[in-house]
Scaffold this active site. Sequence first.
Site, PDB file in Angstrom:
ATOM      1  N   ARG A  61       0.840  -1.196   0.000  1.00  0.00           N
ATOM      2  CA  ARG A  61       0.000   0.000   0.000  1.00  0.00           C
ATOM      3  C   ARG A  61       0.872   1.242   0.000  1.00  0.00           C
ATOM      4  O   ARG A  61       0.537   2.248  -0.626  1.00  0.00           O
ATOM      5  CB  ARG A  61      -0.913  -0.023   1.224  1.00  0.00           C
ATOM      6  CG  ARG A  61      -1.932   1.081   1.207  1.00  0.00           C
ATOM      7  CD  ARG A  61      -3.175   0.662   1.963  1.00  0.00           C
ATOM      8  NE  ARG A  61      -4.229   1.640   1.781  1.00  0.00           N
ATOM      9  CZ  ARG A  61      -4.645   2.442   2.766  1.00  0.00           C
ATOM     10  NH1 ARG A  61      -4.115   2.370   3.968  1.00  0.00           N
ATOM     11  NH2 ARG A  61      -5.616   3.311   2.520  1.00  0.00           N
ATOM     12  N   HIS A  65       0.623   4.338  -2.639  1.00  0.00           N
ATOM     13  CA  HIS A  65       0.369   5.727  -2.222  1.00  0.00           C
ATOM     14  C   HIS A  65       1.536   6.647  -2.557  1.00  0.00           C
ATOM     15  O   HIS A  65       1.337   7.821  -2.839  1.00  0.00           O
ATOM     16  CB  HIS A  65       0.051   5.790  -0.725  1.00  0.00           C
ATOM     17  CG  HIS A  65      -1.356   5.373  -0.416  1.00  0.00           C
ATOM     18  ND1 HIS A  65      -2.128   5.962   0.561  1.00  0.00           N
ATOM     19  CD2 HIS A  65      -2.144   4.414  -0.958  1.00  0.00           C
ATOM     20  CE1 HIS A  65      -3.322   5.385   0.599  1.00  0.00           C
ATOM     21  NE2 HIS A  65      -3.356   4.436  -0.305  1.00  0.00           N
ATOM     22  N   GLY A  71       4.500  10.827  -8.221  1.00  0.00           N
ATOM     23  CA  GLY A  71       5.495   9.850  -8.653  1.00  0.00           C
ATOM     24  C   GLY A  71       6.197   9.142  -7.494  1.00  0.00           C
ATOM     25  O   GLY A  71       6.040   9.520  -6.338  1.00  0.00           O
ATOM     26  N   ASP A  73       8.698   8.987  -5.441  1.00  0.00           N
ATOM     27  CA  ASP A  73       9.802   9.859  -5.013  1.00  0.00           C
ATOM     28  C   ASP A  73       9.914   9.959  -3.502  1.00  0.00           C
ATOM     29  O   ASP A  73      10.552  10.873  -2.984  1.00  0.00           O
ATOM     30  CB  ASP A  73       9.617  11.262  -5.610  1.00  0.00           C
ATOM     31  CG  ASP A  73       8.392  11.965  -5.039  1.00  0.00           C
ATOM     32  OD1 ASP A  73       7.545  11.285  -4.393  1.00  0.00           O
ATOM     33  OD2 ASP A  73       8.273  13.199  -5.194  1.00  0.00           O
ATOM     34  N   SER A  75       7.910  10.996  -1.482  1.00  0.00           N
ATOM     35  CA  SER A  75       7.296  12.197  -0.899  1.00  0.00           C
ATOM     36  C   SER A  75       6.322  11.819   0.215  1.00  0.00           C
ATOM     37  O   SER A  75       6.093  12.590   1.141  1.00  0.00           O
ATOM     38  CB  SER A  75       6.596  13.032  -1.979  1.00  0.00           C
ATOM     39  OG  SER A  75       5.739  12.223  -2.755  1.00  0.00           O
ATOM     40  N   ASN A  90      -4.307   8.452   3.490  1.00  0.00           N
ATOM     41  CA  ASN A  90      -3.142   7.743   4.021  1.00  0.00           C
ATOM     42  C   ASN A  90      -3.458   7.110   5.363  1.00  0.00           C
ATOM     43  O   ASN A  90      -2.682   6.322   5.880  1.00  0.00           O
ATOM     44  CB  ASN A  90      -1.978   8.691   4.235  1.00  0.00           C
ATOM     45  CG  ASN A  90      -2.114   9.407   5.551  1.00  0.00           C
ATOM     46  OD1 ASN A  90      -1.911   8.839   6.609  1.00  0.00           O
ATOM     47  ND2 ASN A  90      -2.502  10.654   5.489  1.00  0.00           N
ATOM     48  N   HIS A 186      -4.951  -6.158  -3.302  1.00  0.00           N
ATOM     49  CA  HIS A 186      -5.938  -6.472  -2.256  1.00  0.00           C
ATOM     50  C   HIS A 186      -6.065  -7.977  -2.002  1.00  0.00           C
ATOM     51  O   HIS A 186      -6.984  -8.414  -1.331  1.00  0.00           O
ATOM     52  CB  HIS A 186      -7.290  -5.836  -2.601  1.00  0.00           C
ATOM     53  CG  HIS A 186      -7.270  -4.335  -2.561  1.00  0.00           C
ATOM     54  ND1 HIS A 186      -8.295  -3.544  -3.029  1.00  0.00           N
ATOM     55  CD2 HIS A 186      -6.326  -3.464  -2.101  1.00  0.00           C
ATOM     56  CE1 HIS A 186      -7.986  -2.261  -2.863  1.00  0.00           C
ATOM     57  NE2 HIS A 186      -6.794  -2.190  -2.304  1.00  0.00           N
ATOM     58  N   THR A 187      -5.133  -8.748  -2.495  1.00  0.00           N
ATOM     59  CA  THR A 187      -5.025 -10.163  -2.150  1.00  0.00           C
ATOM     60  C   THR A 187      -4.427 -10.324  -0.748  1.00  0.00           C
ATOM     61  O   THR A 187      -4.421 -11.407  -0.178  1.00  0.00           O
ATOM     62  CB  THR A 187      -4.143 -10.921  -3.177  1.00  0.00           C
ATOM     63  OG1 THR A 187      -4.106 -12.302  -2.843  1.00  0.00           O
ATOM     64  CG2 THR A 187      -2.715 -10.412  -3.189  1.00  0.00           C
TER      65      THR A 187
HETATM   66  C1  HEM Z   1      -8.735   2.243  -7.235  1.00  0.00           C
HETATM   67  C2  HEM Z   1      -7.658   1.950  -6.543  1.00  0.00           C
HETATM   68  C3  HEM Z   1      -7.617   1.631  -5.074  1.00  0.00           C
HETATM   69  C4  HEM Z   1      -8.488   1.976  -4.084  1.00  0.00           C
HETATM   70  C5  HEM Z   1      -9.765   2.783  -4.184  1.00  0.00           C
HETATM   71  C6  HEM Z   1      -7.970   1.392  -2.857  1.00  0.00           C
HETATM   72  C7  HEM Z   1      -8.559   1.525  -1.620  1.00  0.00           C
HETATM   73  C8  HEM Z   1      -8.135   0.913  -0.469  1.00  0.00           C
HETATM   74  C9  HEM Z   1      -8.787   1.017   0.806  1.00  0.00           C
HETATM   75  C10 HEM Z   1     -10.020   1.860   1.090  1.00  0.00           C
HETATM   76  C11 HEM Z   1      -8.112   0.225   1.681  1.00  0.00           C
HETATM   77  C12 HEM Z   1      -8.436   0.005   3.153  1.00  0.00           C
HETATM   78  C13 HEM Z   1      -7.662   0.953   4.032  1.00  0.00           C
HETATM   79  C14 HEM Z   1      -8.022   0.808   5.489  1.00  0.00           C
HETATM   80  O1  HEM Z   1      -9.139   0.468   5.831  1.00  0.00           O
HETATM   81  O2  HEM Z   1      -7.139   1.045   6.326  1.00  0.00           O
HETATM   82  C15 HEM Z   1      -7.025  -0.357   0.967  1.00  0.00           C
HETATM   83  C16 HEM Z   1      -6.102  -1.214   1.520  1.00  0.00           C
HETATM   84  C17 HEM Z   1      -5.045  -1.731   0.833  1.00  0.00           C
HETATM   85  N1  HEM Z   1      -4.681  -1.431  -0.471  1.00  0.00           N
HETATM   86 FE1  HEM Z   1      -5.772  -0.435  -1.810  1.00  0.00          FE
HETATM   87  N2  HEM Z   1      -6.822   0.710  -3.120  1.00  0.00           N
HETATM   88  C18 HEM Z   1      -6.567   0.839  -4.463  1.00  0.00           C
HETATM   89  C19 HEM Z   1      -5.481   0.324  -5.139  1.00  0.00           C
HETATM   90  C20 HEM Z   1      -4.454  -0.364  -4.546  1.00  0.00           C
HETATM   91  C21 HEM Z   1      -3.236  -0.750  -5.225  1.00  0.00           C
HETATM   92  C22 HEM Z   1      -2.895  -0.412  -6.671  1.00  0.00           C
HETATM   93  C23 HEM Z   1      -2.479  -1.433  -4.314  1.00  0.00           C
HETATM   94  C24 HEM Z   1      -1.122  -2.050  -4.479  1.00  0.00           C
HETATM   95  C25 HEM Z   1      -0.697  -2.625  -5.585  1.00  0.00           C
HETATM   96  C26 HEM Z   1      -3.246  -1.479  -3.088  1.00  0.00           C
HETATM   97  C27 HEM Z   1      -2.858  -2.135  -1.948  1.00  0.00           C
HETATM   98  C28 HEM Z   1      -3.567  -2.157  -0.764  1.00  0.00           C
HETATM   99  C29 HEM Z   1      -3.193  -2.974   0.374  1.00  0.00           C
HETATM  100  C30 HEM Z   1      -2.054  -3.973   0.429  1.00  0.00           C
HETATM  101  C31 HEM Z   1      -4.111  -2.699   1.383  1.00  0.00           C
HETATM  102  C32 HEM Z   1      -4.124  -3.284   2.799  1.00  0.00           C
HETATM  103  C33 HEM Z   1      -3.289  -2.394   3.708  1.00  0.00           C
HETATM  104  C34 HEM Z   1      -3.077  -2.952   5.101  1.00  0.00           C
HETATM  105  O3  HEM Z   1      -3.449  -4.079   5.398  1.00  0.00           O
HETATM  106  O4  HEM Z   1      -2.497  -2.213   5.906  1.00  0.00           O
HETATM  107  N3  HEM Z   1      -4.422  -0.804  -3.257  1.00  0.00           N
HETATM  108  N4  HEM Z   1      -7.060   0.069  -0.348  1.00  0.00           N
HETATM  109  C1  LIG Z   2       1.123   8.767   9.577  1.00  0.00           C
HETATM  110  C2  LIG Z   2       0.219   9.937   9.464  1.00  0.00           C
HETATM  111  O1  LIG Z   2       0.639  11.061   9.449  1.00  0.00           O
HETATM  112  N1  LIG Z   2      -1.070   9.639   9.338  1.00  0.00           N
HETATM  113  C3  LIG Z   2      -2.075  10.654   9.173  1.00  0.00           C
HETATM  114  C4  LIG Z   2      -2.960  10.302   7.987  1.00  0.00           C
HETATM  115  O2  LIG Z   2      -4.084  11.138   7.890  1.00  0.00           O
HETATM  116  C5  LIG Z   2      -4.887  11.137   9.040  1.00  0.00           C
HETATM  117  C6  LIG Z   2      -6.128  11.939   8.737  1.00  0.00           C
HETATM  118  O3  LIG Z   2      -5.868  13.162   8.122  1.00  0.00           O
HETATM  119  C7  LIG Z   2      -4.073  11.690  10.227  1.00  0.00           C
HETATM  120  O4  LIG Z   2      -4.876  11.709  11.392  1.00  0.00           O
HETATM  121  C8  LIG Z   2      -2.893  10.763  10.445  1.00  0.00           C
HETATM  122  O5  LIG Z   2      -2.083  11.245  11.486  1.00  0.00           O
END
Ligand code: HEM
Ligand SMILES: CC(=O)N[C@H]1CO[C@H](CO)[C@@H](O)[C@@H]1O
Length: 321
Positions: A61, A65, A71, A73, A75, A90, A186-187
């Site tokens: 993730r 991001h 890009g 970088d 950031s 984030n 999301h696997t």
């Molecule tokens: C349309 C594109 C995407 C959307 C709208 C999206 C949205 C989200 C959201 C809402 C979550 C849950 C965050 C949370 O509840 O804390 C998430 C988790 C995650 N996303 Fe995406 N995502 C997108 C694309 C991607 C891509 C391209 C990747 C990586 C190749 C990715 C990897 C992940 C991973 C690994 C998680 C789990 C993070 C964790 O367990 O800490 N996502 N995503």
């Molecule tokens: C690590 C970090 O700075 N997380 C921030 C992500 O955004 C939320 C909501 O704006 C902040 O509360 C977190 O501190």
Amino acid sequence: MKATLITMILLILAFTVASQGPLQVGFYKGKCGSIDIESIIGGIVHSRFVKDPTVVAALLRMQFHDCFVNGCDASLLLDGESSEKTAPPNLSVRGYDIIDEVKTVLEKACPRIVSCADIIIAATRDAIAFAGGSRYKVQMGRRDGKVSLASNVDLPNPTIPVDQSITAFQKKGLSVTDMVLLLGGHTVGIAHCSLFSDRLYNFNGTGSPDPAMDSGLVSALKLRCPQKSKVDNTVNLDQNSQSSNTVDNSFYKQILMNRGILKIDQSIALDNKTRDIVSSIANAFNFTSQFSNAMIKMGAIQVLTGANGEIRKSCKAVNTS
Ligand code: HEM
Ligand SMILES: CC(=O)N[C@H]1CO[C@H](CO)[C@@H](O)[C@@H]1O
Ligand SMILES: *[C@@H]1O[C@H](CO)[C@@H](O)[C@H](O)[C@H]1NC(C)=O
Ligand SMILES: *[C@@H]1O[C@H](CO)[C@@H](O)[C@H](O)[C@H]1NC(C)=O
Ligand SMILES: *[C@@H]1O[C@H](CO)[C@@H](O)[C@H](O)[C@H]1NC(C)=O
């Protein structure tokens, strides 16, 4: 005189080549004496991974991001009152400490050689490999950016329609197939109930669940995500409990059974612009190599190379000297 002129021309040439220098596999070979940068990164990621297999989700993730905003970088890593990491999407990005640990070790071994942007990309590659994916050849040579603004963050949200998601990925030079493959990130990993609970209780103002979600899954998720809960629980994005931390194609099989968690995840299995791609990945034997190629492409978005950007001393701050 002549020699000086030739030296100058050579310098200018070298500079021009360097400033347009593309990413390269093996970029750091020989840049830190006999120390193998990639194996240092891999070693640290491995010791984290054996303690906590969820680091793969954190790093995946993080790469997404970072690369999608300004890009690849680094950031995203910059601290500051209104830097990217303070923007709402984030929320819950994790793994900053892994990057800092790697950076500390590398700065001791060879100061100001390895960029934070490359550390994110290499660490993610290693974590993917430890979690069942391929250990693809990772391109490096990125440099770190100096700008990080929360106002630049326009990451897709989980209810984005497929059309708009396609456009967002196309803006980064990624095809529809790349998008479908990358959503395969999301696997692994988790999502907070607050980001999809409308699908359980009040889909699109109907007062009922999303008809596109399997009704058994709706019931199960309601237990985990009670409507009036004070805590925002989490559930696995890949609902195959055997492989929630494994990089494989089971996510696609789940969404074909209407068991996607986020709206966008379910939508790609239903929309006629993406559903054939989803079925073919669900039935492919080579998801991991296809996914690797898509990660390499994502890792090349708007990179700074050559003389652009800098090599940060600390991943949290731009250099002051
Ligand atoms: C349309 C594109 C995407 C959307 C709208 C999206 C949205 C989200 C959201 C809402 C979550 C849950 C965050 C949370 O509840 O804390 C998430 C988790 C995650 N996303 Fe995406 N995502 C997108 C694309 C991607 C891509 C391209 C990747 C990586 C190749 C990715 C990897 C992940 C991973 C690994 C998680 C789990 C993070 C964790 O367990 O800490 N996502 N995503
Ligand atoms: C690590 C970090 O700075 N997380 C921030 C992500 O955004 C939320 C909501 O704006 C902040 O509360 C977190 O501190
Ligand atoms: C949501 O509801 C609006 C009208 O209330 C309707 O036009 C729209 O098609 C619905 N969207 C979905 C995805 O069902
Ligand atoms: C997809 O569906 C829309 C209507 O929902 C239709 O207009 C379009 O022709 C379809 N496209 C393909 C490629 O089947
Ligand atoms: C994966 O397999 C498909 C079909 O078997 C093939 O067309 C494709 O080129 C393969 N992709 C990779 C990256 O190996």
